[in-house]
Write a protein that holds these residues in place. Structure first.
Motif, PDB file in Angstrom:
ATOM      1  N   PHE A 182       5.240  -6.347  -4.353  1.00  0.00           N
ATOM      2  CA  PHE A 182       5.408  -4.910  -4.148  1.00  0.00           C
ATOM      3  C   PHE A 182       6.355  -4.291  -5.175  1.00  0.00           C
ATOM      4  N   LEU A 183       7.002  -5.140  -5.993  1.00  0.00           N
ATOM      5  CA  LEU A 183       7.941  -4.647  -6.994  1.00  0.00           C
ATOM      6  C   LEU A 183       7.384  -4.692  -8.407  1.00  0.00           C
ATOM      7  N   LEU A 184       6.409  -5.546  -8.657  1.00  0.00           N
ATOM      8  CA  LEU A 184       5.934  -5.776 -10.027  1.00  0.00           C
ATOM      9  C   LEU A 184       5.183  -4.598 -10.644  1.00  0.00           C
ATOM     10  N   PRO A 185       4.286  -3.903  -9.913  1.00  0.00           N
ATOM     11  CA  PRO A 185       3.550  -2.805 -10.563  1.00  0.00           C
ATOM     12  C   PRO A 185       4.480  -1.633 -10.908  1.00  0.00           C
ATOM     13  N   GLN A 186       4.186  -0.955 -12.005  1.00  0.00           N
ATOM     14  CA  GLN A 186       4.961   0.242 -12.341  1.00  0.00           C
ATOM     15  C   GLN A 186       4.701   1.360 -11.348  1.00  0.00           C
ATOM     16  N   LEU A 196       4.458   2.883  -0.420  1.00  0.00           N
ATOM     17  CA  LEU A 196       4.095   1.499  -0.680  1.00  0.00           C
ATOM     18  C   LEU A 196       2.739   1.191  -0.067  1.00  0.00           C
ATOM     19  N   PRO A 197       1.989   0.282  -0.662  1.00  0.00           N
ATOM     20  CA  PRO A 197       0.729  -0.125  -0.043  1.00  0.00           C
ATOM     21  C   PRO A 197       0.991  -0.828   1.280  1.00  0.00           C
ATOM     22  N   MET A 198       0.032  -0.757   2.171  1.00  0.00           N
ATOM     23  CA  MET A 198       0.171  -1.511   3.426  1.00  0.00           C
ATOM     24  C   MET A 198      -0.042  -2.992   3.196  1.00  0.00           C
ATOM     25  N   CYS A 199      -0.815  -3.341   2.144  1.00  0.00           N
ATOM     26  CA  CYS A 199      -0.928  -4.730   1.711  1.00  0.00           C
ATOM     27  C   CYS A 199      -1.139  -4.730   0.198  1.00  0.00           C
ATOM     28  N   TYR A 200      -0.601  -5.771  -0.448  1.00  0.00           N
ATOM     29  CA  TYR A 200      -0.702  -5.829  -1.902  1.00  0.00           C
ATOM     30  C   TYR A 200      -0.607  -7.282  -2.339  1.00  0.00           C
ATOM     31  N   VAL A 208      -5.929   4.915   1.495  1.00  0.00           N
ATOM     32  CA  VAL A 208      -5.360   4.757   2.837  1.00  0.00           C
ATOM     33  C   VAL A 208      -4.059   3.969   2.754  1.00  0.00           C
ATOM     34  N   PHE A 209      -3.063   4.395   3.499  1.00  0.00           N
ATOM     35  CA  PHE A 209      -1.798   3.664   3.577  1.00  0.00           C
ATOM     36  C   PHE A 209      -1.198   3.853   4.966  1.00  0.00           C
ATOM     37  N   ILE A 210      -0.312   2.944   5.344  1.00  0.00           N
ATOM     38  CA  ILE A 210       0.373   3.005   6.644  1.00  0.00           C
ATOM     39  C   ILE A 210       1.851   3.271   6.375  1.00  0.00           C
TER      40      ILE A 210
END
Length: 466
Positions: A182-186, A196-200, A208-210
């Protein structure tokens, strides 16, 4: 390899017919079969985690659990290219063939370093074994939701699974890999800035996000630091965390509470998530937001956020608490915010879990939850006006609260009440309190965390086979 189920049905002679095979438990891996065809055949291997009314439904979870082979006359060994999850396999042959054997090469985390010292209680031991299998098959590289339908790493689930990793291994290796994703993408291409994505990395291209799951990310960071002492990762996470704080702040209304959040506001699969309950001002979500702000303050010294959380706690208690119970939401009308009186079980657990409620301030509610709620409430018909919780996360929050208070006998009784049927039916622990969806979920292994805290752990001794 995981081999024979209960009873040896092989060799199985089939001519335009079928047979049903059962593994000893709901296992994950590469299904393998040895088949001798008397003539050119088509062989179908249909599979699932459970039977419904004695029958296998290979599309129960909206996926197609079916392997199809075209085989010439002669002897063949087939093996699935990908790992799948199943307890039952229905073998269907069009033509004439002999199924000589079937087994599975399991795909799961290597053997763990520690094991809970359990008493001579066969029910608890079966539940523990089911929890361990649920962890091992959802912790191969990063924490996953389930090895069957959703092989992705979901926030919130990870908060619970990470505790189990530390109990069983003494490390947080997989958790660090999970959090770093969750930290690597710019930036996250399909999400609003700060969310933040709900899953990554299984990001959702539909946008869609939670928002609730993003809040759980911060709570997990707080516990990860306690487990690992890894300040470097916490500091790397600061821009993400503060970006989330900045994203959520504009949704605060005149009372300082989040209102009409964008995205999929999600609490659990129960009445608590119905549209008329989860909007406009959802109190469990605001309780979680309050607790997230406290975590941000603890991680990064943001004392202004701690003060803000204290104010929110006061407002939530004033507006949500109606009599004994906390209500779930307020709706925006032309005349302002109105409380429709919706009341769910999981809302009460969110209140205590986040510190919005305490035993000292809410003694009557605590005693009601302790003695009037639990695994038998539905059966006894108690408090029908309070909508029932589901397994995740309501029942888990309930047991966590009992555990925090040192009520260990109640913890064990609730574990038996909620999970014995799961261990008996599938040998794994489920997403819901019924086998409606996944019957092997990573978070469900959290049972191990409670049992370890009660009974202690010992070093796992590898078997000769290992």
């Amino acid at each position: 390899p995981l081999s024979k189920g209960e009873g040896d049905m092989f060799p199985l002679v089939l001519k335009d017919g079928y047979g049903l095979y059962r593994f000893p438990f709901n296992a994950t891996g590469f299904l393998r079969a040895r088949i001798k065809c008397e003539e050119a055949c088509i062989v179908y291997l249909l599979f699932d985690e459970i039977l419904e009314n004695g029958k296998l439904d290979c599309m129960r979870m909206s996926s197609v659990n079916c392997l199809r082979y075209r085989l010439d006359a002669g002897s063949h060994t087939t093996m699935a290219f990908a790992p799948y999850t199943m307890k039952y396999v229905q073998i269907v042959v069009k033509g004439s063939a002999v199924v000589e054997d079937m087994d599975m090469i399991q795909y799961r985390h290597p053997r763990t370093a520690y094991r809970v010292r359990l008493p001579e209680d066969q029910v608890l031991r079966r539940i523990y074994q089911a929890a361990e299998e649920s962890y091992l098959s959802n912790a191969v590289d990063i924490f996953t939701d389930c090895p069957s339908r959703e092989r992705a790493g979901w926030l919130c689930d990870s908060f619970f699974t990470a505790r189990v990793e530390y109990v069983l291994t003494g490390e947080s290796v997989l958790e660090k890999a999970f959090l770093e994703n969750f930290l690597l993408p710019q930036y996250f291409e399909h999400l609003p800035g700060g969310m933040l994505p709900m899953c990554y990395p299984a990001d959702h291209a539909d946008g869609v996000f939670i928002p609730n799951w993003a809040m759980w990310f911060v709570l997990e960071l707080e516990e990860y630091l306690e487990r690992s002492g890894d300040r470097e990762l916490i500091d790397r996470a600061r821009p993400r965390v503060m970006g989330l704080v900045d994203y959520l702040a504009p949704f605060e209304n005149e009372h300082g509470l989040l209102e009409k959040l964008d995205g999929w506001v999600f609490l659990e699969w129960s009445r608590a998530n119905d549209p008329d309950v989860v909007q406009d001002v959802n109190f469990p979500t605001n309780m979680l937001y309050m607790r997230m702000l406290e975590a941000v303050a603890a991680l990064y010294g943001e004392e202004g956020l701690r003060e803000k959380a204290a104010w929110m706690r006061k407002v939530i208690r004033e507006r949500s608490l109606q009599g004994t119970f906390y209500t779930d939401n307020e709706r925006r009308t032309e005349s302002g915010l109105e409380n429709p009186g919706n009341c769910t079980e999981v809302c009460q657990y969110y209140a205590f879990f986040t510190g919005t409620a305490t035993r000292e301030e809410d003694g009557a509610l605590w005693e009601t939850l302790l003695r009037g709620f639990g695994p038998r409430r539905r059966e006894l018909g108690l408090y029908p006006e309070v909508a029932h919780a589901n397994a995740f996360i309501g029942n888990y929050l309930r047991i966590e609260l009992l555990y925090r208070e040192g009520l260990y006998q109640d913890v064990v009784d609730n574990i038996r009440g909620y999970f014995a049927k799961m261990a008996d039916l599938t040998g794994t622990l489920w997403e819901n309190d019924t086998p409606y969806a996944s019957c092997n979920h990573g978070f469900a292994s959290h049972v191990i965390y409670w049992l370890a805290g009660i009974y202690g752990v010992e070093e796992e001794k590898p078997s000769a086979a290992t």
